[in-house]
Structure formats: structure tokens, C-alpha cells
Design a protein around this motif. Sequence first.
Motif, PDB file in Angstrom:
ATOM      1  N   VAL A 178      48.216  38.836  59.676  1.00  0.00           N
ATOM      2  CA  VAL A 178      47.722  39.308  60.971  1.00  0.00           C
ATOM      3  C   VAL A 178      48.723  39.035  62.091  1.00  0.00           C
ATOM      4  O   VAL A 178      48.764  39.742  63.085  1.00  0.00           O
ATOM      5  CB  VAL A 178      46.341  38.683  61.299  1.00  0.00           C
ATOM      6  CG1 VAL A 178      46.480  37.188  61.581  1.00  0.00           C
ATOM      7  CG2 VAL A 178      45.694  39.386  62.481  1.00  0.00           C
ATOM      8  N   ASN A 179      49.544  38.004  61.928  1.00  0.00           N
ATOM      9  CA  ASN A 179      50.511  37.640  62.956  1.00  0.00           C
ATOM     10  C   ASN A 179      51.908  38.188  62.704  1.00  0.00           C
ATOM     11  O   ASN A 179      52.740  38.192  63.609  1.00  0.00           O
ATOM     12  CB  ASN A 179      50.590  36.119  63.087  1.00  0.00           C
ATOM     13  CG  ASN A 179      49.285  35.538  63.565  1.00  0.00           C
ATOM     14  OD1 ASN A 179      48.567  36.142  64.337  1.00  0.00           O
ATOM     15  ND2 ASN A 179      48.950  34.365  63.081  1.00  0.00           N
ATOM     16  N   GLY A 208      51.821  44.566  62.278  1.00  0.00           N
ATOM     17  CA  GLY A 208      50.948  45.219  63.236  1.00  0.00           C
ATOM     18  C   GLY A 208      51.443  45.067  64.655  1.00  0.00           C
ATOM     19  O   GLY A 208      52.452  44.424  64.932  1.00  0.00           O
ATOM     20  N   LYS A 209      50.706  45.701  65.554  1.00  0.00           N
ATOM     21  CA  LYS A 209      51.063  45.685  66.966  1.00  0.00           C
ATOM     22  C   LYS A 209      49.828  45.430  67.803  1.00  0.00           C
ATOM     23  O   LYS A 209      48.724  45.791  67.420  1.00  0.00           O
ATOM     24  CB  LYS A 209      51.697  47.018  67.361  1.00  0.00           C
ATOM     25  CG  LYS A 209      53.009  47.280  66.648  1.00  0.00           C
ATOM     26  CD  LYS A 209      53.622  48.580  67.079  1.00  0.00           C
ATOM     27  CE  LYS A 209      54.955  48.747  66.339  1.00  0.00           C
ATOM     28  NZ  LYS A 209      55.626  49.973  66.685  1.00  0.00           N
ATOM     29  N   ALA A 210      50.035  44.813  68.940  1.00  0.00           N
ATOM     30  CA  ALA A 210      48.951  44.533  69.873  1.00  0.00           C
ATOM     31  C   ALA A 210      49.055  45.485  71.052  1.00  0.00           C
ATOM     32  O   ALA A 210      50.149  45.720  71.563  1.00  0.00           O
ATOM     33  CB  ALA A 210      49.027  43.084  70.351  1.00  0.00           C
ATOM     34  N   ASP A 211      47.932  46.026  71.482  1.00  0.00           N
ATOM     35  CA  ASP A 211      47.900  46.928  72.631  1.00  0.00           C
ATOM     36  C   ASP A 211      47.790  46.078  73.888  1.00  0.00           C
ATOM     37  O   ASP A 211      46.820  45.350  74.070  1.00  0.00           O
ATOM     38  CB  ASP A 211      46.721  47.874  72.515  1.00  0.00           C
ATOM     39  CG  ASP A 211      46.711  48.933  73.604  1.00  0.00           C
ATOM     40  OD1 ASP A 211      47.719  49.055  74.328  1.00  0.00           O
ATOM     41  OD2 ASP A 211      45.698  49.637  73.735  1.00  0.00           O
ATOM     42  N   ARG A 212      48.784  46.183  74.713  1.00  0.00           N
ATOM     43  CA  ARG A 212      48.801  45.405  75.945  1.00  0.00           C
ATOM     44  C   ARG A 212      48.316  46.263  77.098  1.00  0.00           C
ATOM     45  O   ARG A 212      48.237  47.473  76.995  1.00  0.00           O
ATOM     46  CB  ARG A 212      50.221  44.917  76.225  1.00  0.00           C
ATOM     47  CG  ARG A 212      50.794  44.116  75.089  1.00  0.00           C
ATOM     48  CD  ARG A 212      51.256  42.779  75.452  1.00  0.00           C
ATOM     49  NE  ARG A 212      51.319  42.566  76.866  1.00  0.00           N
ATOM     50  CZ  ARG A 212      52.140  41.742  77.455  1.00  0.00           C
ATOM     51  NH1 ARG A 212      52.976  41.063  76.748  1.00  0.00           N
ATOM     52  NH2 ARG A 212      52.136  41.571  78.742  1.00  0.00           N
ATOM     53  N   LEU A 218      52.855  48.687  73.583  1.00  0.00           N
ATOM     54  CA  LEU A 218      52.614  48.044  72.291  1.00  0.00           C
ATOM     55  C   LEU A 218      53.672  46.984  72.024  1.00  0.00           C
ATOM     56  O   LEU A 218      54.852  47.193  72.271  1.00  0.00           O
ATOM     57  CB  LEU A 218      52.650  49.078  71.170  1.00  0.00           C
ATOM     58  CG  LEU A 218      51.485  50.058  71.126  1.00  0.00           C
ATOM     59  CD1 LEU A 218      51.686  51.063  69.996  1.00  0.00           C
ATOM     60  CD2 LEU A 218      50.168  49.339  70.944  1.00  0.00           C
ATOM     61  N   LYS A 248      54.886  44.082  68.984  1.00  0.00           N
ATOM     62  CA  LYS A 248      54.699  43.582  67.624  1.00  0.00           C
ATOM     63  C   LYS A 248      53.986  42.232  67.696  1.00  0.00           C
ATOM     64  O   LYS A 248      54.299  41.402  68.555  1.00  0.00           O
ATOM     65  CB  LYS A 248      56.044  43.408  66.929  1.00  0.00           C
ATOM     66  CG  LYS A 248      56.767  44.694  66.644  1.00  0.00           C
ATOM     67  CD  LYS A 248      58.081  44.394  65.948  1.00  0.00           C
ATOM     68  CE  LYS A 248      58.848  45.663  65.696  1.00  0.00           C
ATOM     69  NZ  LYS A 248      60.143  45.385  65.039  1.00  0.00           N
ATOM     70  N   ASN A 249      53.043  42.019  66.806  1.00  0.00           N
ATOM     71  CA  ASN A 249      52.348  40.729  66.771  1.00  0.00           C
ATOM     72  C   ASN A 249      53.325  39.578  66.571  1.00  0.00           C
ATOM     73  O   ASN A 249      53.126  38.480  67.085  1.00  0.00           O
ATOM     74  CB  ASN A 249      51.289  40.717  65.679  1.00  0.00           C
ATOM     75  CG  ASN A 249      50.102  41.603  66.017  1.00  0.00           C
ATOM     76  OD1 ASN A 249      49.932  42.013  67.158  1.00  0.00           O
ATOM     77  ND2 ASN A 249      49.289  41.905  65.031  1.00  0.00           N
ATOM     78  N   SER A 250      54.393  39.815  65.828  1.00  0.00           N
ATOM     79  CA  SER A 250      55.374  38.761  65.581  1.00  0.00           C
ATOM     80  C   SER A 250      56.080  38.326  66.863  1.00  0.00           C
ATOM     81  O   SER A 250      56.658  37.243  66.918  1.00  0.00           O
ATOM     82  CB  SER A 250      56.401  39.229  64.553  1.00  0.00           C
ATOM     83  OG  SER A 250      57.086  40.373  65.024  1.00  0.00           O
ATOM     84  N   PHE A 278      54.775  37.283  69.457  1.00  0.00           N
ATOM     85  CA  PHE A 278      54.056  36.179  70.076  1.00  0.00           C
ATOM     86  C   PHE A 278      54.471  34.822  69.521  1.00  0.00           C
ATOM     87  O   PHE A 278      54.017  33.790  69.985  1.00  0.00           O
ATOM     88  CB  PHE A 278      52.543  36.364  69.917  1.00  0.00           C
ATOM     89  CG  PHE A 278      52.015  37.545  70.660  1.00  0.00           C
ATOM     90  CD1 PHE A 278      51.868  37.514  72.035  1.00  0.00           C
ATOM     91  CD2 PHE A 278      51.679  38.707  69.988  1.00  0.00           C
ATOM     92  CE1 PHE A 278      51.387  38.604  72.733  1.00  0.00           C
ATOM     93  CE2 PHE A 278      51.193  39.812  70.669  1.00  0.00           C
ATOM     94  CZ  PHE A 278      51.048  39.759  72.047  1.00  0.00           C
TER      95      PHE A 278
END
Length: 102
Positions: A47-48, A51-55, A60, A62-64, A66
Amino acid sequence: MTADRTKHVKMLAEFLRVPFSEDEENAGVPEEVVKLCSFENRKGLPVNSIGKADRIGGLLMKNSSFFRSGKVGDWRNHLTEEMANKLDCIVQEKLKGLGLAF
């Protein structure tokens, strides 16, 4: 804290009024909590790492993104001097009046 993570996990549990029982300590539960919460473990979770997080604003990321090493001086690999100076000014402005020395 990083020198004795297990000790601090136990202290945190006591502070939160949910200390580990003697059986839990004997079974290695505090050590398992440290392992599960480790940077290395969390960074490697699917999960980390995918994928991508919508800001806000539709950007967008990448979760990585963070996860960074958190090493002293690593900001130089991510910020320019100008960016760092601007951030310093913002922090000083927000914290003025608290008696902190910069």
C-alpha cells in the motif's frame, strides 16, 4: 529513542494506560510492535510502495514519496537552498513569540 525502541514502546503503552502484560512481554509482543512499526517494514508494504495518492488540486503523488530516510541533512537532496531559506522564514514567522532561538 532509536537506541532502545522496545523500551520506548513499553513506556508509551504505560503512558496510554495499556501496559503490556507479563505474558505479552515474555512472548515478545513489544519487540514485534517495534518490528511492525519500523520504517523498513512500513516502507515495504504494498500500500505504501505502489499506487498514487490524490492530493488537493488533482496532483497525483506516488505513495512511495511519503517515505524518506529522515537522515540529518538529507533535505539537501530534496530542496534547493532557496526553498530551504523560504521554509526557514515560514517556520520562524509561525513560531515567533514563543521564545525560540533560530
